[in-house]
Design a protein around this motif. Structure first.
Motif, PDB file in Angstrom:
ATOM      1  N   ASN A  85       0.825  -1.201   0.000  1.00  0.00           N
ATOM      2  CA  ASN A  85       0.000   0.000   0.000  1.00  0.00           C
ATOM      3  C   ASN A  85       0.862   1.255   0.000  1.00  0.00           C
ATOM      4  N   GLU A  86       0.237   2.375  -0.318  1.00  0.00           N
ATOM      5  CA  GLU A  86       0.949   3.647  -0.420  1.00  0.00           C
ATOM      6  C   GLU A  86       0.031   4.787  -0.002  1.00  0.00           C
ATOM      7  N   THR A  87       0.568   5.715   0.792  1.00  0.00           N
ATOM      8  CA  THR A  87      -0.150   6.910   1.211  1.00  0.00           C
ATOM      9  C   THR A  87       0.659   8.127   0.804  1.00  0.00           C
ATOM     10  N   THR A  88      -0.012   9.101   0.169  1.00  0.00           N
ATOM     11  CA  THR A  88       0.684  10.289  -0.329  1.00  0.00           C
ATOM     12  C   THR A  88      -0.107  11.545   0.024  1.00  0.00           C
ATOM     13  N   PHE A  89       0.605  12.565   0.500  1.00  0.00           N
ATOM     14  CA  PHE A  89       0.031  13.888   0.711  1.00  0.00           C
ATOM     15  C   PHE A  89       0.907  14.894  -0.024  1.00  0.00           C
ATOM     16  N   LYS A  90       0.276  15.744  -0.815  1.00  0.00           N
ATOM     17  CA  LYS A  90       1.012  16.726  -1.606  1.00  0.00           C
ATOM     18  C   LYS A  90       0.341  18.084  -1.477  1.00  0.00           C
ATOM     19  N   PHE A  91       1.166  19.122  -1.321  1.00  0.00           N
ATOM     20  CA  PHE A  91       0.641  20.476  -1.212  1.00  0.00           C
ATOM     21  C   PHE A  91       1.578  21.426  -1.934  1.00  0.00           C
ATOM     22  N   ASN A  92       0.997  22.356  -2.713  1.00  0.00           N
ATOM     23  CA  ASN A  92       1.794  23.313  -3.461  1.00  0.00           C
ATOM     24  C   ASN A  92       1.137  24.696  -3.357  1.00  0.00           C
ATOM     25  N   ALA A  93       1.937  25.721  -3.072  1.00  0.00           N
ATOM     26  CA  ALA A  93       1.420  27.078  -2.931  1.00  0.00           C
ATOM     27  C   ALA A  93       2.297  28.045  -3.710  1.00  0.00           C
ATOM     28  N   LEU A  94       1.656  28.980  -4.420  1.00  0.00           N
ATOM     29  CA  LEU A  94       2.357  30.011  -5.166  1.00  0.00           C
ATOM     30  C   LEU A  94       1.774  31.372  -4.808  1.00  0.00           C
ATOM     31  N   TYR A  95       2.650  32.361  -4.672  1.00  0.00           N
ATOM     32  CA  TYR A  95       2.224  33.730  -4.342  1.00  0.00           C
ATOM     33  C   TYR A  95       2.885  34.703  -5.318  1.00  0.00           C
ATOM     34  N   SER A  96       2.183  35.772  -5.631  1.00  0.00           N
ATOM     35  CA  SER A  96       2.783  36.857  -6.406  1.00  0.00           C
ATOM     36  C   SER A  96       2.402  38.182  -5.768  1.00  0.00           C
ATOM     37  N   SER A  97       3.225  39.210  -6.002  1.00  0.00           N
ATOM     38  CA  SER A  97       2.936  40.518  -5.414  1.00  0.00           C
ATOM     39  C   SER A  97       3.402  41.615  -6.362  1.00  0.00           C
ATOM     40  N   SER A  98       2.818  42.776  -6.179  1.00  0.00           N
ATOM     41  CA  SER A  98       3.186  43.954  -6.960  1.00  0.00           C
ATOM     42  C   SER A  98       3.220  45.152  -6.021  1.00  0.00           C
ATOM     43  N   ASN A  99       4.376  45.846  -5.983  1.00  0.00           N
ATOM     44  CA  ASN A  99       4.553  46.995  -5.084  1.00  0.00           C
ATOM     45  C   ASN A  99       4.289  46.612  -3.627  1.00  0.00           C
ATOM     46  N   GLY A 100       4.707  45.405  -3.253  1.00  0.00           N
ATOM     47  CA  GLY A 100       4.557  44.954  -1.881  1.00  0.00           C
ATOM     48  C   GLY A 100       3.185  44.466  -1.519  1.00  0.00           C
ATOM     49  N   VAL A 101       2.255  44.439  -2.486  1.00  0.00           N
ATOM     50  CA  VAL A 101       0.893  43.985  -2.218  1.00  0.00           C
ATOM     51  C   VAL A 101       0.639  42.689  -2.986  1.00  0.00           C
ATOM     52  N   MET A 102       0.139  41.660  -2.287  1.00  0.00           N
ATOM     53  CA  MET A 102      -0.140  40.388  -2.940  1.00  0.00           C
ATOM     54  C   MET A 102      -1.257  40.562  -3.966  1.00  0.00           C
ATOM     55  N   ASN A 103      -0.985  40.132  -5.189  1.00  0.00           N
ATOM     56  CA  ASN A 103      -2.011  40.240  -6.227  1.00  0.00           C
ATOM     57  C   ASN A 103      -2.386  38.887  -6.819  1.00  0.00           C
ATOM     58  N   GLY A 104      -1.888  37.823  -6.219  1.00  0.00           N
ATOM     59  CA  GLY A 104      -2.238  36.512  -6.747  1.00  0.00           C
ATOM     60  C   GLY A 104      -1.847  35.391  -5.802  1.00  0.00           C
ATOM     61  N   LYS A 105      -2.603  34.318  -5.847  1.00  0.00           N
ATOM     62  CA  LYS A 105      -2.285  33.139  -5.056  1.00  0.00           C
ATOM     63  C   LYS A 105      -2.883  31.908  -5.744  1.00  0.00           C
ATOM     64  N   LYS A 106      -2.216  30.802  -5.535  1.00  0.00           N
ATOM     65  CA  LYS A 106      -2.652  29.559  -6.169  1.00  0.00           C
ATOM     66  C   LYS A 106      -2.258  28.399  -5.264  1.00  0.00           C
ATOM     67  N   PHE A 107      -3.237  27.546  -4.927  1.00  0.00           N
ATOM     68  CA  PHE A 107      -2.983  26.409  -4.042  1.00  0.00           C
ATOM     69  C   PHE A 107      -3.433  25.119  -4.735  1.00  0.00           C
TER      70      PHE A 107
END
Length: 304
Positions: free
Chosen positions: A121-143
């Motif tokens: 048997n096999e158990t897998t957990f995966k997590f990925n997060a991406l962030y973007s910002s412009s002028n110090g303000v976050m303008n995007g996120k992806k999970f």
């Protein structure tokens, strides 16, 4: 006189040429010697220390001394091999990302992959997060997150059944959240360090909630085919491809796919350098959004 010496020498040589055995007594003692005579109730044994002695069979552990007569084989016990404990494999990576499609910006990236695999048997957990910002303000996120369990069956354990739950959020594509549970079967074509290859197909259900209501929330049954391959190129350099499609069972014109290509070079036992290309395609995106999103990632990966 010469005749007596000859007879004595002949008897001595004949006796000493016999096969010496170990005679085990019931009290735990052991006597080494050659059996000269066996009358059924006692034996005469020629020993090197005490000469010829008579031993009553009632005092002898007969099965241990004569195992062949009792159908017992003297077998040297094999050492007991204890299988090593199966541990959780944990990888964490941090890196730099360049995205295109619905967004064209530079992002920070964090991902983790936790896996535990045994023979069956096999158990897998995966997590990925991406962030973007412009002028110090976050303008995007992806999970993106995935929890998967699979157990093998069949004589060679190449077939397996899996249960999987995926969840993702994509600010760039107006996805507030999307949940995709699925289950199905798969087959391992190869599972070695040099080449890993599998194919699987499952049935699932997809629910999508949009962030700013550019499209109505949707739910639909889907088919979930997947193909994965990991090939060692040279030394510690590996190339892998993980492709999953999500075609709708209600409308053949609605489908998604996610393709992740990784080039991984293990630098040390724990540190690796990874270059990844992720392509997310949606044939029916929300109004005003592009069908294709791609992401390049360069990261350092650490194995715990």
């Amino acid at each position: 006189m010469r005749l007596k010496v000859f007879i004595f020498a002949f008897c001595f040589l004949w006796t000493s040429s016999g096969l010496a055995i170990e005679i085990y007594l019931k009290n735990g003692d052991k006597i080494s010697g050659v059996i000269n005579h066996d009358d059924g109730t006692a034996i005469l044994v020629q020993t090197s220390e005490a000469g010829e002695i008579k031993i009553d069979k009632d005092f002898i552990d007969l099965p241990k001394t004569f195992p062949e007569k009792y159908g017992i084989l003297r077998v040297t016990p094999k050492p007991i091999v204890v299988a090593p404990a199966v541990e959780w494999k944990k990888d964490i990576s941090l890196g730099y990302t360049q995205a295109g499609g619905n967004t064209k910006s530079q992002l920070g990236q964090f991902s983790t992959n936790i896996n535990r695999k045994t023979i069956a048997n096999e158990t897998t957990f995966k997590f990925n997060a991406l962030y973007s910002s412009s002028n110090g303000v976050m303008n995007g996120k992806k999970f993106y997150g995935m929890l998967r369990y699979a157990y093998s069956f069949g004589q060679d354990l190449k077939w397996y059944q899996f249960y999987k739950m995926e969840g993702d959020e994509d600010y760039f594509a107006d996805i507030d959240y999307r949940l995709t549970p699925s289950t199905g079967v798969g087959y391992w074509f190869s599972n070695s360090d040099d080449l890993k290859a599998l194919a699987e197909v499952g049935l699932g259900y997809q629910y999508t909630a949009y962030r700013i209501e550019t499209s109505p929330n949707s739910s639909e049954p889907i088919l979930v085919p997947r193909f994965f391959i990991d090939k060692r190129l040279i030394g510690n350099l590996h190339l892998s491809e993980d492709f999953t499609a999500y075609p709708s069972l209600d409308n053949i014109n609605h489908y998604r796919f996610r393709s992740e290509t990784d080039l991984i070079n293990r630098i040390t036992q724990r540190w690796s350098c990874k270059i990844s290309y992720v392509d997310d395609f949606n044939s029916f995106p929300p109004n005003g959004f592009k069908k294709n999103d791609y992401t390049w990632m360069i990261s350092l990966e650490y194995s715990l």
